[in-house]
Design a protein around this motif. Structure first.
Motif, PDB file in Angstrom:
ATOM      1  N   VAL A   1      48.579  52.575  -3.045  1.00 19.96           N
ATOM      2  CA  VAL A   1      49.111  53.320  -2.051  1.00 19.96           C
ATOM      3  C   VAL A   1      49.311  52.171  -0.817  1.00 19.96           C
ATOM      4  CG1 VAL A   1      47.979  55.517  -2.490  1.00 19.96           C
ATOM      5  CG2 VAL A   1      46.742  53.737  -1.214  1.00 19.96           C
ATOM      6  N   THR A   2      50.160  52.596   0.215  1.00 25.93           N
ATOM      7  CA  THR A   2      50.090  51.548   1.371  1.00 25.93           C
ATOM      8  C   THR A   2      48.827  52.191   2.385  1.00 25.93           C
ATOM      9  OG1 THR A   2      51.319  53.314   2.530  1.00 25.93           O
ATOM     10  CG2 THR A   2      52.355  51.969   1.323  1.00 25.93           C
TER      11      THR A   2
ATOM     12  N   GLU B   1      49.262  52.948   5.390  1.00 29.29           N
ATOM     13  CA  GLU B   1      49.354  54.300   6.206  1.00 29.29           C
ATOM     14  C   GLU B   1      49.082  55.314   5.147  1.00 29.29           C
ATOM     15  OE1 GLU B   1      53.256  56.504   8.330  1.00 29.29           O
ATOM     16  OE2 GLU B   1      53.576  54.483   7.422  1.00 29.29           O
ATOM     17  N   GLU B   2      49.660  55.443   3.935  1.00 26.36           N
ATOM     18  CA  GLU B   2      49.080  56.444   2.967  1.00 26.36           C
ATOM     19  C   GLU B   2      47.607  56.696   2.905  1.00 26.36           C
ATOM     20  OE1 GLU B   2      52.957  56.357   0.113  1.00 26.36           O
ATOM     21  OE2 GLU B   2      51.469  55.160  -0.233  1.00 26.36           O
TER      22      GLU B   2
ATOM     23  N   LYS C   1      45.862  58.531   5.863  1.00 25.77           N
ATOM     24  CA  LYS C   1      46.098  59.986   5.624  1.00 25.77           C
ATOM     25  C   LYS C   1      45.191  60.588   4.608  1.00 25.77           C
ATOM     26  CE  LYS C   1      50.941  59.716   7.239  1.00 25.77           C
ATOM     27  NZ  LYS C   1      52.449  60.092   6.808  1.00 25.77           N
TER      28      LYS C   1
END
Length: 281
Positions: free
Chosen positions: A243-244, A246-247, A250
């Protein structure tokens, strides 16, 4: 000494310096400490229990990390230790969003990989390193045998993260936009170790960062072994769901909401005390 000779000598010095820098490998041990200041209702938690909880929390945040590095790469991970005992008759749920099980940084390629275990599920956060505009100062101090120089930068962070609930009281963590504040990060680096690296996500100075403070947490180097006899191995982690950043943020936000529901005050269920403390990173 004529001009050509001076240029030749300078070029030789630069060449030798660069060659030595390329050979640099090392293992640095860091210790972390965090300020803990929590106010609780004295009608629900007496002074003795409050002090025991404060002592436990301080121990919880006293951690040891190992940074293995060369000129271009590093791996930073926490040294395993036993969990601090919790005060009798009280359940304390620690939820941290700033941890990293294994943090790999590639300074040359300006990227990182963070292998993080979140409630039993492993994530592999892969993203670009955040560029930092350090302000270099002239102030110096010694850390061990190394002369260190001061550098600072500022960033915006939530002023208050998380809340505390005791014995079924209303959760203090209301749904609202967090108030932001400007935080000054202070680092001390040494040009005597010419690598562009440091603990955690910190990097970008002309020398290894030996100490860093963000106002609430201090991480300081307690031991360095340069060019150890045993070959230094720096391996980028591969296991986990990719995942990044940002991901992942979240996902963590959703997990925090689930934890909030799970450990929300449960009236009429037992006489014990339950305290939830969330720490942002």
């Amino acid at each position: 000494m004529n001009t050509l000779t001076r240029i030749a000598v300078l070029a030789l010095v630069l060449f030798v310096t660069q060659a030595r820098a390329q050979e640099f490998t090392g293992v640095a041990t860091y210790k972390s400490k965090r300020k803990v200041d929590i106010k609780l209702d004295s009608t629900q938690v007496n002074s003795e229990m409050h002090q025991k909880m404060m002592d436990m929390l301080k121990k919880q945040f006293e951690k040891t990390y190992i940074l293995t590095f060369n000129k271009e790469e590093s791996v930073y991970k926490e040294e395993e230790s036993l969990s601090a005992p919790q005060p009798g008759g009280m359940e304390v749920v620690m939820v941290s969003t700033g941890g990293a099980d294994i943090l790999y940084k590639n300074i040359k390629e300006q990227r990182f990989t963070n292998q993080n275990d979140v409630f039993g599920k492993i994530f592999l956060i892969k993203d670009q390193l955040e560029s930092v505009e350090w302000e270099l100062g002239k102030e110096t101090k010694n850390i061990g045998e190394y002369t260190c120089y001061k550098a600072t930068f500022t960033r915006q962070e939530p002023k208050v993260v998380g809340g505390i609930s005791v014995n079924g009281d209303k959760d203090l963590d209301e749904e609202k936009e967090p108030e932001m504040e400007t935080v000054t990060i202070t680092a001390w680096y040494t040009p005597q170790i010419p690598v562009n690296n440091g603990p955690g996500n910190y990097y970008g100075l002309p020398g290894l960062i030996l100490e860093v403070n963000d106002g609430s947490e201090t991480v300081i180097c307690s031991k360095i072994v340069l060019n150890p006899k045993n070959e230094v191995e720096i391996t980028e982690p591969k296991k986990g769901k990719k995942v990044t950043k940002e991901e992942f943020d979240k996902i963590m936000e959703k997990k925090m909401e689930e934890m909030k529901e799970r450990y929300s005050p449960r009236r009429g269920k037992g006489d014990g005390q339950e305290i939830e403390i969330r720490i942002g990173g």
